[in-house]
Design a protein around this motif. Sequence first.
Motif, PDB file in Angstrom:
ATOM      1  N   ASN A  55       0.832  -1.211   0.000  1.00 17.97           N
ATOM      2  CA  ASN A  55       0.000   0.000   0.000  1.00 17.97           C
ATOM      3  C   ASN A  55       0.863   1.255   0.000  1.00 17.97           C
ATOM      4  O   ASN A  55       0.526   2.258  -0.649  1.00 17.97           O
ATOM      5  CB  ASN A  55      -0.927   0.014   1.219  1.00 17.97           C
ATOM      6  N   ALA A  56       1.995   1.195   0.730  1.00 12.97           N
ATOM      7  CA  ALA A  56       2.890   2.350   0.799  1.00 12.97           C
ATOM      8  C   ALA A  56       3.489   2.683  -0.570  1.00 12.97           C
ATOM      9  O   ALA A  56       3.713   3.852  -0.891  1.00 12.97           O
ATOM     10  CB  ALA A  56       4.004   2.085   1.814  1.00 12.97           C
ATOM     11  N   ILE A  57       3.743   1.648  -1.371  1.00  6.33           N
ATOM     12  CA  ILE A  57       4.245   1.884  -2.732  1.00  6.33           C
ATOM     13  C   ILE A  57       3.186   2.637  -3.540  1.00  6.33           C
ATOM     14  O   ILE A  57       3.484   3.628  -4.219  1.00  6.33           O
ATOM     15  CB  ILE A  57       4.608   0.553  -3.414  1.00  6.33           C
ATOM     16  N   GLU A  58       1.947   2.166  -3.462  1.00  6.83           N
ATOM     17  CA  GLU A  58       0.850   2.801  -4.211  1.00  6.83           C
ATOM     18  C   GLU A  58       0.628   4.237  -3.743  1.00  6.83           C
ATOM     19  O   GLU A  58       0.291   5.119  -4.549  1.00  6.83           O
ATOM     20  CB  GLU A  58      -0.434   1.991  -4.047  1.00  6.83           C
ATOM     21  N   GLU A  59       0.826   4.469  -2.450  1.00  8.47           N
ATOM     22  CA  GLU A  59       0.608   5.807  -1.892  1.00  8.47           C
ATOM     23  C   GLU A  59       1.852   6.688  -1.998  1.00  8.47           C
ATOM     24  O   GLU A  59       1.867   7.818  -1.490  1.00  8.47           O
ATOM     25  CB  GLU A  59       0.142   5.684  -0.447  1.00  8.47           C
ATOM     26  N   GLN A  60       2.908   6.152  -2.641  1.00 10.58           N
ATOM     27  CA  GLN A  60       4.129   6.907  -2.965  1.00 10.58           C
ATOM     28  C   GLN A  60       4.854   7.434  -1.717  1.00 10.58           C
ATOM     29  O   GLN A  60       5.311   8.573  -1.672  1.00 10.58           O
ATOM     30  CB  GLN A  60       3.823   8.043  -3.936  1.00 10.58           C
ATOM     31  N   TYR A  61       4.944   6.573  -0.715  1.00 12.76           N
ATOM     32  CA  TYR A  61       5.796   6.899   0.430  1.00 12.76           C
ATOM     33  C   TYR A  61       7.253   6.931  -0.015  1.00 12.76           C
ATOM     34  O   TYR A  61       7.642   6.273  -0.982  1.00 12.76           O
ATOM     35  CB  TYR A  61       5.621   5.856   1.537  1.00 12.76           C
ATOM     36  N   ASP A  62       8.063   7.691   0.722  1.00 14.89           N
ATOM     37  CA  ASP A  62       9.487   7.797   0.394  1.00 14.89           C
ATOM     38  C   ASP A  62      10.309   6.692   1.043  1.00 14.89           C
ATOM     39  O   ASP A  62      11.439   6.428   0.621  1.00 14.89           O
ATOM     40  CB  ASP A  62      10.021   9.161   0.838  1.00 14.89           C
ATOM     41  N   ALA A  63       9.770   6.037   2.071  1.00 11.87           N
ATOM     42  CA  ALA A  63      10.467   4.933   2.728  1.00 11.87           C
ATOM     43  C   ALA A  63       9.478   4.183   3.601  1.00 11.87           C
ATOM     44  O   ALA A  63       8.463   4.731   4.041  1.00 11.87           O
ATOM     45  CB  ALA A  63      11.638   5.437   3.574  1.00 11.87           C
ATOM     46  N   VAL A  64       9.802   2.906   3.867  1.00 12.94           N
ATOM     47  CA  VAL A  64       9.033   2.093   4.806  1.00 12.94           C
ATOM     48  C   VAL A  64      10.025   1.529   5.823  1.00 12.94           C
ATOM     49  O   VAL A  64      11.055   0.962   5.436  1.00 12.94           O
ATOM     50  CB  VAL A  64       8.281   0.947   4.111  1.00 12.94           C
ATOM     51  N   VAL A  65       9.718   1.680   7.103  1.00 12.07           N
ATOM     52  CA  VAL A  65      10.622   1.233   8.164  1.00 12.07           C
ATOM     53  C   VAL A  65      10.006   0.035   8.885  1.00 12.07           C
ATOM     54  O   VAL A  65       8.862   0.100   9.344  1.00 12.07           O
ATOM     55  CB  VAL A  65      10.913   2.368   9.169  1.00 12.07           C
ATOM     56  N   ALA A  66      10.783  -1.035   8.983  1.00 12.68           N
ATOM     57  CA  ALA A  66      10.365  -2.229   9.718  1.00 12.68           C
ATOM     58  C   ALA A  66      10.774  -2.080  11.178  1.00 12.68           C
ATOM     59  O   ALA A  66      11.969  -1.949  11.480  1.00 12.68           O
ATOM     60  CB  ALA A  66      11.010  -3.474   9.121  1.00 12.68           C
ATOM     61  N   VAL A  67       9.798  -2.084  12.065  1.00 14.97           N
ATOM     62  CA  VAL A  67      10.067  -2.084  13.504  1.00 14.97           C
ATOM     63  C   VAL A  67       9.743  -3.496  13.983  1.00 14.97           C
ATOM     64  O   VAL A  67       8.615  -3.827  14.326  1.00 14.97           O
ATOM     65  CB  VAL A  67       9.213  -1.034  14.237  1.00 14.97           C
ATOM     66  N   GLY A  68      10.757  -4.359  13.946  1.00 14.28           N
ATOM     67  CA  GLY A  68      10.538  -5.767  14.248  1.00 14.28           C
ATOM     68  C   GLY A  68      11.799  -6.557  13.967  1.00 14.28           C
ATOM     69  O   GLY A  68      12.901  -6.000  13.900  1.00 14.28           O
ATOM     70  N   GLY A  69      11.631  -7.859  13.785  1.00  9.86           N
ATOM     71  CA  GLY A  69      12.767  -8.737  13.547  1.00  9.86           C
ATOM     72  C   GLY A  69      12.918  -9.101  12.081  1.00  9.86           C
ATOM     73  O   GLY A  69      12.320  -8.470  11.192  1.00  9.86           O
ATOM     74  N   ASP A  70      13.705 -10.162  11.830  1.00 14.51           N
ATOM     75  CA  ASP A  70      13.996 -10.547  10.454  1.00 14.51           C
ATOM     76  C   ASP A  70      12.737 -10.955   9.685  1.00 14.51           C
ATOM     77  O   ASP A  70      12.658 -10.770   8.470  1.00 14.51           O
ATOM     78  CB  ASP A  70      15.023 -11.690  10.435  1.00 14.51           C
ATOM     79  N   GLY A  71      11.736 -11.494  10.378  1.00 13.38           N
ATOM     80  CA  GLY A  71      10.494 -11.870   9.715  1.00 13.38           C
ATOM     81  C   GLY A  71       9.733 -10.655   9.205  1.00 13.38           C
ATOM     82  O   GLY A  71       9.212 -10.650   8.079  1.00 13.38           O
ATOM     83  N   THR A  72       9.666  -9.604  10.021  1.00 15.20           N
ATOM     84  CA  THR A  72       9.013  -8.359   9.606  1.00 15.20           C
ATOM     85  C   THR A  72       9.784  -7.715   8.465  1.00 15.20           C
ATOM     86  O   THR A  72       9.198  -7.229   7.487  1.00 15.20           O
ATOM     87  CB  THR A  72       8.922  -7.385  10.805  1.00 15.20           C
ATOM     88  N   ILE A  73      11.112  -7.713   8.584  1.00 16.40           N
ATOM     89  CA  ILE A  73      11.963  -7.177   7.515  1.00 16.40           C
ATOM     90  C   ILE A  73      11.722  -7.939   6.221  1.00 16.40           C
ATOM     91  O   ILE A  73      11.635  -7.350   5.135  1.00 16.40           O
ATOM     92  CB  ILE A  73      13.450  -7.265   7.932  1.00 16.40           C
ATOM     93  N   ASN A  74      11.572  -9.269   6.337  1.00 17.46           N
ATOM     94  CA  ASN A  74      11.347 -10.084   5.146  1.00 17.46           C
ATOM     95  C   ASN A  74      10.049  -9.700   4.445  1.00 17.46           C
ATOM     96  O   ASN A  74      10.008  -9.553   3.218  1.00 17.46           O
ATOM     97  CB  ASN A  74      11.325 -11.567   5.516  1.00 17.46           C
ATOM     98  N   GLU A  75       8.971  -9.545   5.210  1.00 20.59           N
ATOM     99  CA  GLU A  75       7.683  -9.202   4.602  1.00 20.59           C
ATOM    100  C   GLU A  75       7.754  -7.855   3.884  1.00 20.59           C
ATOM    101  O   GLU A  75       7.307  -7.708   2.740  1.00 20.59           O
ATOM    102  CB  GLU A  75       6.585  -9.167   5.667  1.00 20.59           C
ATOM    103  N   ILE A  76       8.325  -6.852   4.548  1.00 23.17           N
ATOM    104  CA  ILE A  76       8.378  -5.516   3.960  1.00 23.17           C
ATOM    105  C   ILE A  76       9.359  -5.490   2.784  1.00 23.17           C
ATOM    106  O   ILE A  76       9.065  -4.946   1.718  1.00 23.17           O
ATOM    107  CB  ILE A  76       8.758  -4.478   5.023  1.00 23.17           C
TER     108      ILE A  76
END
Length: 292
Positions: A55-76
Amino acid sequence: MAERKSILFVINPISGGKKKTAFNKQILEVLDLQKFNPTFQQTTHANHAYELAKNAIEEQYDAVVAVGGDGTINEIGSALVDSGIPLGIIPEGSGNGLALYLGIPLNEASAIRRINRFEFVEVDCGLINKRHFFNIAGLGFDASVSDRFATDSIRGPIGYLRAAINVLSKYKTKKYILTVDGKTYEREAFMISVANSPQYGNNAYIAPNASVNDGLLDVCIVHKFPLYNLPMMVFHLFNKTADQSEYVEIIPGKDIVIERTDGGPVHVDGEPIELENTLSIKINPKSLKIIC
């Protein structure tokens, strides 16, 4: 004044067994609000972080930050691959393997200050049966441990250690046929890790010479070893000398096929999934930007 960059912070509220109730407040205290306009979202179910990043890509965010572990990083990261939108990391997991390798501080305030710098590195992405991984994918013992850990009530390193001890007591080696860049190997292995970065997390290095931007994956085959040798194996992991063990074989490659007798658990950046008996693994070079 330049327009502020929009950043989405995707917060996994249960990662690493740490509560994050005050996290939004800390972000607003440390983030440079003259440069950035933050938005916060908490994940509520599996794959939610992926959906939020898409959704962030579609909404043209400049960055997405993962606040979590390697699993959260993987999804994002899986959502952001080849998008040109950078991934930021606030490490809050049990192992934080990718963050540790990239030198991202485990201290929350220090990690937020890295976001303020807004400097990037381009990293490779691994694909295992079309599922992305950025740190390590594996099968055998470590996949069984991840599978057990996923259902454990105790999170963090203690929970992972408990899961490892429980699996080790009854685990048996398995036979595999590996093809790495056209060359075939038959091996009986305790586990096989395919490493994009050197470590699982908690500074346990399975592939000391792996790099996230060399265009290669390191196939780490851990052979059967006597149980009395376990302390030495652990020593090698935490001393960055796993490649010097007589029980470890490392084969770098770009195009990898692993065949096993049946399907079963595979861990992808620490998260267990069920995959087929034939695993096709490839590298997608420099396909993700990470703020570090």
